[in-house]
Design a protein around this motif. Structure first.
Motif, mmCIF file in Angstrom:
data_model
loop_
_atom_site.group_PDB
_atom_site.id
_atom_site.type_symbol
_atom_site.label_atom_id
_atom_site.label_comp_id
_atom_site.label_asym_id
_atom_site.label_seq_id
_atom_site.Cartn_x
_atom_site.Cartn_y
_atom_site.Cartn_z
ATOM 1 N N LYS A 43 44.185 26.138 42.059
ATOM 2 C CA LYS A 43 43.733 26.474 40.702
ATOM 3 C C LYS A 43 42.542 27.419 40.719
ATOM 4 O O LYS A 43 42.460 28.368 39.918
ATOM 5 C CB LYS A 43 43.381 25.191 39.949
ATOM 6 N N SER A 44 41.610 27.181 41.625
ATOM 7 C CA SER A 44 40.382 27.979 41.663
ATOM 8 C C SER A 44 40.588 29.343 42.307
ATOM 9 O O SER A 44 39.861 30.295 42.004
ATOM 10 C CB SER A 44 39.296 27.223 42.426
ATOM 11 N N GLY A 45 41.565 29.413 43.223
ATOM 12 C CA GLY A 45 41.762 30.658 43.953
ATOM 13 C C GLY A 45 40.671 30.938 44.972
ATOM 14 O O GLY A 45 40.522 32.061 45.444
ATOM 15 N N ARG A 46 39.909 29.904 45.332
ATOM 16 C CA ARG A 46 38.803 30.088 46.276
ATOM 17 C C ARG A 46 39.313 30.490 47.656
ATOM 18 O O ARG A 46 40.483 30.303 47.995
ATOM 19 C CB ARG A 46 37.999 28.789 46.391
ATOM 20 N N LYS A 47 38.400 30.997 48.470
ATOM 21 C CA LYS A 47 38.727 31.296 49.855
ATOM 22 C C LYS A 47 38.882 29.985 50.636
ATOM 23 O O LYS A 47 38.245 28.986 50.304
ATOM 24 C CB LYS A 47 37.629 32.150 50.489
#
Length: 207
Positions: A197-201
């Motif tokens: 959901k966040s698309g974080r690394k």
């Protein structure tokens, strides 16, 4: 373009069964391309410092039974804590998954049916006739895949999955690997959802 994710499991794993539906929901929500990778758990455990269930301390075995009940309720499932034909040798059923992939077929429906077969219906998934029937019910050529399961090429793929698991730092079932980040256990699915959901690394052990 679908985002790839590696899914390490064995059909005999209760935790892979418990997590299969919520994982499938994530796959659909985020349009993931699943690389199904059945693994031989006994070898994976021994190489990464784990123990088969029967060799674990009784304290750990008792806690496992409590956890199964908690997650059965949490996931809204109805299954036997000690099914009649478990533990069993998962090589045949895992091999059918590999054979299906080899033939360009989607194994997901078979996996769903196989998990339920073990834990809900108490079927013997070490029995070729039972596995073939479950595959047929899933829209796959059951007899053909069962006959292909023991093949040398399938065994080689099974072994390669084990090596891939070790290289990816996967040490149990289920293991989900997204962009090199390992999420071990069905109780990490919510954390996997957060990452998607966040698309974080991806997080790394090298900090």
């Amino acid at each position: 373009m679908p985002r790839p994710i590696d899914y390490y499991f064995s059909v005999q794993s209760p935790w892979a069964y418990i997590g299969h539906k919520p994982f499938g929901d994530l796959v659909n929500t985020y349009d993931l391309k699943v690389n199904y990778k059945p693994v031989l758990l006994v070898d994976l455990f021994s190489e990464t410092g784990g123990l088969p269930l029967g060799r674990r301390h009784p304290v750990r075995q008792r806690y496992r039974m409590v956890e199964l009940q908690r997650w059965r309720d949490k996931r809204g499932l109805s299954f036997h804590l000690q099914p009649a034909h478990w533990p069993f040798n998962g090589r045949l059923a895992d091999g059918v998954v590999i054979a299906a992939i080899e033939a360009g077929l989607d194994p997901e429906r078979f996996m769903r049916r196989a998990y339920a077969g073990v834990w809900e219906d108490q079927l013997d998934l070490a029995d070729p006739g039972t596995v073939a029937k479950l595959a047929d019910e899933s829209g796959l050529p059951g007899q053909q895949l069962v006959e292909r399961s023991p093949a040398e090429a399938v065994s080689a793929a099974y072994e390669q999955n084990r090596q891939d698991a070790l290289a990816a730092d996967v040490f149990g079932s289920p293991g989900y690997v997204l962009d090199g980040e390992v999420f071990w256990g069905q109780d990490r699915i919510e954390l996997l959802a957060d990452a998607l959901k966040s698309g974080r690394k991806p997080y790394s052990s090298e900090v």
